[in-house]
Design an enzyme around this catalytic site. Structure first.
Site, PDB file in Angstrom:
ATOM      1  CE  LYS A   1       7.715 -17.095  24.089  1.00 14.66           C
ATOM      2  NZ  LYS A   1       8.320 -18.460  23.942  1.00 14.66           N
TER       3      LYS A   1
ATOM      4  CE1 TYR B   1       4.794 -17.625  27.442  1.00 15.26           C
ATOM      5  CE2 TYR B   1       3.365 -15.890  26.603  1.00 15.26           C
ATOM      6  CZ  TYR B   1       4.067 -17.061  26.408  1.00 15.26           C
ATOM      7  OH  TYR B   1       4.060 -17.655  25.170  1.00 15.26           O
TER       8      TYR B   1
END
Ligand SMILES: NC(=O)C1=CN([C@@H]2O[C@H](COP(=O)(O)OP(=O)(O)OC[C@H]3O[C@@H](n4cnc5c(N)ncnc54)[C@H](OP(=O)(O)O)[C@@H]3O)[C@@H](O)[C@H]2O)C=CC1
Ligand SMILES: CC(C)=CCC[C@@H](C)[C@H]1CC[C@H]2C3=C(CC[C@]12C)[C@@]1(C)CCC(=O)C[C@@H]1CC3
Length: 345
Positions: free
Chosen positions: A148, A144
């Site tokens: 990002k 994740y």
């Protein structure tokens, strides 16, 4: 020659507007007189003044219909951080964000505000009062966060003052508040399973938890300050409650507020991290045969046992940011908003 009608500056789109942060943002924008198009893979509510466009942000044609006559776009869609689907993160956060940028340019959008994350600089070791000039994590804690980082780089690089396409990134940390599907529900689930008796480490580590309305406030300020001559173009901004708190005090307040006991017994950080890593490896190896999601993933243990709080001085200086809801008030409102999660409910 036909003149192109300049989109109204009070007309905006929120990609991810059905999610936790997105919906709070949409509600505030409507309050402030904006008309809003929501683009999301799902529709979770209806609101006067808001049009819904259901679709995948990787589909440019679908995006284009939601961006018609829009001058300002907020991009706050992402797969849930708890997922371990690397390909999904890459598809949505990286390729999808490239598609969002291209669709904005094609549609004549002037401003793009990205919801990034303060975790883009976090490697699982202490960050104390981290500023925006910290380097991106070389070893991010999970897929994740890795995506990002790439997402933020793409959006900030796309900022082009000459061409009139302006971008900015907001980096919130530990968002909480009513309707959050992650923090409070996970905590209560762990408490109901008797897993919240232990404090990982000595319990003194300070972290940021940010009430959702403060995050919304930071986004709207950034959008309204974003002009071709402003110093905020192409920059990231930390948005926090500006009240770092001990991780375990915060968790205890929420738990006690909902009628559960606060964690009391200490466990050494290294031991818990090692066990979490082993469990994670085991579930990864056994993935084809069984599905089991451990509560204490290495990522959560790292977040629970280290310092991670960030300075929002730059946002104060450039955006005029100041939290609008204190931590104490935010916790009170959050606890009251979850009657169904109270002990015994
Ligand atoms: N929550 C937190 O503590 C923090 C969050 N952030 C960032 O804030 C943003 C919002 O997070 P949050 O509100 O918590 O997340 P949510 O999951 O509640 O909201 C994200 C929304 O985006 C939707 N979405 C996912 N994939 C797509 C897609 N391919 N196309 C269109 N829509 C899609 C989701 O749908 P579905 O639910 O069906 O997947 C959901 O409605 C994210 O960018 C996140 O990275 C940053 C720091 C901290
Ligand atoms: C130890 C334990 C079981 C805690 C339960 C709460 C956790 C689910 C949250 C504590 C810190 C939170 C957090 C995030 C998600 C929820 C927690 C792990 C993020 C990873 C969400 C996305 C981000 O960009 C960063 C957040 C950091 C803090």
């Amino acid at each position: 020659m036909a003149t192109r009608i300049r989109p109204s500056s009070k007309r905006c789109a929120v990609i991810g507007g059905s999610g936790f942060l997105g919906r709070h943002l949409v509600e505030k924008l409507v309050d402030r007189g904006y008309s809003v198009s929501v683009f999301d893979i799902r529709q979770s509510y209806e609101l006067p003044g808001v049009s819904f466009h259901q679709g995948d942000l990787c589909d440019k044609q679908a995006l284009l219909s939601a961006l018609e006559d829009v001058s300002l776009v907020f991009h706050c869609a992402s797969p849930a951080p708890a997922s371990d689907d690397r390909l999904l993160f890459e598809r949505v956060n990286i390729k999808g964000t490239q598609t969002v940028i291209q669709a904005c340019i094609d549609a004549g959008v002037q401003k793009l505000v990205l919801t990034s994350s303060a975790s883009v600089v976090f490697e699982g070791t202490d960050v104390k009062n981290g500023k925006e000039d910290l380097p991106y994590a070389k070893r991010p804690i999970d897929y994740y966060t890795q995506t990002k980082i790439e997402q933020e780089k793409l959006v900030l690089k796309a900022c082009d003052q000459q061409k009139g396409f302006l971008t900015v990134a907001i980096r919130p940390h530990g968002i909480f508040g009513p309707r959050d599907p992650q923090l409070v529900p996970t905590l209560v689930d762990a408490a109901r399973q008797g897993k919240m008796k232990f404090i990982i480490g000595d319990g003194t580590n300070l972290v940021d938890f940010t009430y959702v309305e403060n995050v919304v406030h930071g986004h709207i300020l950034a959008a309204e300050c974003l002009r071709a001559d402003s110093p905020i173009c192409g920059k990231p901004y930390h948005i926090t409650n500006d009240e770092p708190v001990r991780f375990w005090d915060f968790m205890s307040e929420i738990l006690v507020g909902l009628g559960y006991a606060a964690p009391r017994f200490h466990l050494p950080y290294g031991l818990v991290y090692g066990i979490a890593l082993l469990l994670w490896l085991l579930t990864w190896i056994l993935r084809p045969f069984m599905s089991f999601k451990p509560t204490f993933t290495p990522m959560r243990v790292a977040l629970a046992g280290t310092y991670h709080y960030y300075s929002c001085e730059r946002a104060k200086e450039h955006l005029g940011y100041k939290p609008v809801v204190s931590l104490k008030e935010g916790i009170k409102r959050t606890v009251e908003s979850y009657p169904q999660l109270r002990r015994g409910a």
